[in-house]
Motif scaffolding. Structure first.
Motif, PDB file in Angstrom:
ATOM      1  N   THR A 143       0.806  -1.429  -0.016  1.00 47.95           N
ATOM      2  CA  THR A 143       0.007   0.016  -0.221  1.00 47.95           C
ATOM      3  C   THR A 143       0.890   1.197   0.064  1.00 47.95           C
ATOM      4  OG1 THR A 143       0.027  -0.279   2.378  1.00 47.95           O
ATOM      5  CG2 THR A 143      -2.131  -1.140   0.983  1.00 47.95           C
ATOM      6  N   ILE A 144       2.036   1.137   0.519  1.00 46.95           N
ATOM      7  CA  ILE A 144       2.829   2.302   0.666  1.00 46.95           C
ATOM      8  C   ILE A 144       3.448   2.298  -0.894  1.00 46.95           C
ATOM      9  CG2 ILE A 144       5.079   3.169   1.429  1.00 46.95           C
ATOM     10  CD1 ILE A 144       4.383   1.932   4.218  1.00 46.95           C
ATOM     11  N   TYR A 161      -5.210   8.846   3.386  1.00 48.78           N
ATOM     12  CA  TYR A 161      -4.350   7.531   3.109  1.00 48.78           C
ATOM     13  C   TYR A 161      -3.425   7.124   4.100  1.00 48.78           C
ATOM     14  CZ  TYR A 161      -2.687   3.751   0.046  1.00 48.78           C
ATOM     15  OH  TYR A 161      -2.244   2.627  -0.689  1.00 48.78           O
ATOM     16  N   ASN A 162      -2.518   8.266   4.312  1.00 47.66           N
ATOM     17  CA  ASN A 162      -1.499   7.733   5.285  1.00 47.66           C
ATOM     18  C   ASN A 162      -1.876   7.665   6.698  1.00 47.66           C
ATOM     19  OD1 ASN A 162       0.971   7.745   3.577  1.00 47.66           O
ATOM     20  ND2 ASN A 162       0.795   9.876   3.338  1.00 47.66           N
ATOM     21  N   SER A 167      -2.897   4.068  11.172  1.00 46.39           N
ATOM     22  CA  SER A 167      -3.835   3.326  12.045  1.00 46.39           C
ATOM     23  C   SER A 167      -3.641   1.862  12.100  1.00 46.39           C
ATOM     24  CB  SER A 167      -5.164   3.715  11.922  1.00 46.39           C
ATOM     25  OG  SER A 167      -5.453   5.211  12.291  1.00 46.39           O
ATOM     26  N   ILE A 168      -3.771   1.313  10.919  1.00 47.53           N
ATOM     27  CA  ILE A 168      -3.459  -0.115  10.368  1.00 47.53           C
ATOM     28  C   ILE A 168      -2.141  -0.490  11.008  1.00 47.53           C
ATOM     29  CG2 ILE A 168      -3.379  -1.970   8.534  1.00 47.53           C
ATOM     30  CD1 ILE A 168      -5.157  -0.037   6.999  1.00 47.53           C
ATOM     31  N   CYS A 169      -0.958   0.085  10.701  1.00 45.90           N
ATOM     32  CA  CYS A 169       0.283  -0.193  11.219  1.00 45.90           C
ATOM     33  C   CYS A 169       0.390  -0.237  12.799  1.00 45.90           C
ATOM     34  CB  CYS A 169       1.378   0.572  10.685  1.00 45.90           C
ATOM     35  SG  CYS A 169       3.064   0.324  11.278  1.00 45.90           S
ATOM     36  N   PHE A 170      -0.357   0.662  13.375  1.00 50.44           N
ATOM     37  CA  PHE A 170      -0.529   0.847  14.962  1.00 50.44           C
ATOM     38  C   PHE A 170      -1.195  -0.499  15.479  1.00 50.44           C
ATOM     39  CE2 PHE A 170      -1.067   4.299  18.349  1.00 50.44           C
ATOM     40  CZ  PHE A 170      -0.149   3.667  19.091  1.00 50.44           C
ATOM     41  N   MET A 171      -2.183  -0.704  14.840  1.00 46.36           N
ATOM     42  CA  MET A 171      -3.226  -2.013  15.086  1.00 46.36           C
ATOM     43  C   MET A 171      -2.418  -3.147  15.112  1.00 46.36           C
ATOM     44  SD  MET A 171      -6.285  -2.479  16.566  1.00 46.36           S
ATOM     45  CE  MET A 171      -5.134  -3.173  17.811  1.00 46.36           C
ATOM     46  N   ALA A 202      -6.571  12.816  11.651  1.00 50.09           N
ATOM     47  CA  ALA A 202      -6.506  13.312  10.333  1.00 50.09           C
ATOM     48  C   ALA A 202      -7.884  13.272   9.639  1.00 50.09           C
ATOM     49  CB  ALA A 202      -5.508  12.279   9.743  1.00 50.09           C
ATOM     50  N   TYR A 203      -8.909  12.923  10.073  1.00 48.52           N
ATOM     51  CA  TYR A 203     -10.163  12.806   9.383  1.00 48.52           C
ATOM     52  C   TYR A 203     -10.598  14.242   9.060  1.00 48.52           C
ATOM     53  CZ  TYR A 203     -14.904  11.616   7.991  1.00 48.52           C
ATOM     54  OH  TYR A 203     -16.098  11.377   7.372  1.00 48.52           O
TER      55      TYR A 203
END
Length: 430
Positions: A143-144, A161-162, A167-171, A202-203
């Motif tokens: 994805t990156i 997107y980032n 958030s996905i990386c953190f989870m 960031a939303y």
């Protein structure tokens, strides 16, 4: 998810979730153990051929809709197909990395025994644990890299997107920490809220909801701005998606299988919405979802080829948290969270069945698994409140593989019901 034996006070009586493995970690064992670096256990070959053949049932109509059925702009279609190509590479990369990562986790004594095979030769095999970390890493790399082909520095979607990837990386990180440290269940409920912070901060999208047409005369508004309450809803959605996959578990292939089924449904929904809309922003929101779900689906299929019955690896909390957060993110930023919850109908039912035990109202055992009979190889349902046990009580004793297939068929039927419901309510509900 995978079943793991965790240290727990006898006075709490609180169960974590159904689990199919009994994980043991011996940090102080010498390097001469059976899983040492000099003699790593070799995992069984993947079932990639079977998985790919079966997935064609979904991929053929999906790419038909993209390439032929709908008139999608060439630039948007090109981005989707580039993302699909990178995802295809991610599938084979994940397939290659899982055996390598398995050797390392076995050397660190991060393994489990399959409780649903206890009393059989397969029940004594050390199965490498927490292989969801491989899926998470490959997903993030794909994805990156995709940003190079699709987003420019002034893209309106780049920040979100980032933030989604953060958030996905953190989870994923918190899920792996849970696999290693065995975090208490009540603390786990907070983990998705922490991981969702980059996305919530960031939303910059809308915080409004469309009032259903039958309710407009009573509310007096067609559109209602929820403000900060919308972000609270976003946070709660991430908590539900991550934990609902985590507790609907206990069978080989069930955690990854439900992710794959829901992922296919999300892709079909996104393509249908892109094809039916003329609003560029609306199309981009659903394309954004596709850019994240295609890599999720490809890497999950690679993991499923090792995790399908009989499992060669266990996915760990790392995968269930990663998958749940990814689907929550695409539902939020793709602006179809209501539809996403309908795709999660089996998970909602499982949560409602589990609520009396998870809340402590009814005594809850450590493992809420069905009983396994090593003589017949069949599972018998218990009185614990899970969808797995409910299906066994309703349909009778079954093998682990046939029960998993039945539950995944139910998942697919739930997604089909969502599509039918949307078609019936279109123009009347909203």
């Amino acid at each position: 998810m995978t079943a793991r034996k965790r240290a727990q006070s006898a006075t709490t009586g609180a169960a974590v979730r159904p689990s199919s493995t009994d994980t043991q970690r011996h940090k102080s064992e010498p390097a001469t153990s059976s899983t040492s670096s000099t003699d790593p256990q070799i995992i069984a070959p993947s079932k990639a051929g079977q998985i790919l053949k079966f997935s064609l049932i979904f991929f053929v109509p999906y790419f038909y809709l993209i390439c032929y059925h709908y008139r999608i702009e060439n630039e948007l279609k090109k981005s989707i197909l580039i993302n699909a190509s990178l995802s295809f590479v991610g599938f084979f990369l994940t397939l290659t990395m899982i055996p390598v990562a398995s050797k390392y986790v076995l050397r660190r004594n991060l393994f489990g025994f399959d409780i649903n095979k206890k009393g059989t030769p397969q029940g004594s095999i050390k199965v490498p644990e927490s292989l969801g970390i491989v899926v998470g890493i490959v997903f993030l790399v794909i994805t990156i890299l995709f940003q190079y082909f699709n987003f420019t520095s002034d893209s309106n979607w780049l920040v979100e997107y980032n933030a989604a990837l953060a958030s996905i990386c953190f989870m994923t990180l918190l899920g792996f920490v849970d696999d290693v440290l065995d975090i208490p269940w009540r603390v786990k409920l907070l983990l998705p809220s922490i991981a969702a912070l980059p996305l919530l901060m960031a939303y910059a999208g809308h915080t409004t909801i469309i009032i259903p047409k039958p309710l407009v005369p009573y509310v007096g508004l067609e559109i209602l701005d929820l403000g900060w309450m919308y972000k609270l809803y976003m946070g709660l959605l991430t908590v539900f998606c991550t934990n609902s996959i985590n507790i609907h578990a206990g069978l080989n292939g069930l955690e990854v299988g439900q992710t794959v089924v829901i992922g296919f449904a999300i892709l079909i929904h996104n393509v249908m919405q892109i094809g039916a809309s003329s609003d560029p922003q609306y199309k981009q929101a659903h394309a954004f979802s596709i850019y994240l779900v295609q890599p999720l689906l490809a890497t999950s299929l690679a993991l499923l080829s090792y995790n399908w019955y009989p499992s060669s690896v266990f996915v760990g909390d790392t995968f269930t948290y990663f998958a749940g957060m990814t689907m929550a993110v695409v539902g939020i930023l793709g602006h179809f969270s209501e539809t996403l919850l309908l795709f999660f109908i089996p998970q909602v039912l499982n949560f409602l069945l589990s609520l009396p035990q998870l809340s402590g109202y009814i005594p809850c055992p450590r493992h809420r698994l069905p009983r396994f009979d090593p003589q017949t190889g069949l599972l018998t349902g218990t009185n614990d409140g899970t969808l797995v046990n409910l299906f066994l009580r309703r349909f009778g004793r079954k093998s682990e593989k046939s029960l998993c297939i039945l539950l995944l068929v139910f998942q697919a039927l739930g997604c089909c019901f969502c599509f039918m419901l949307r078609w019936v309510l279109t123009g009347w509900y909203k």
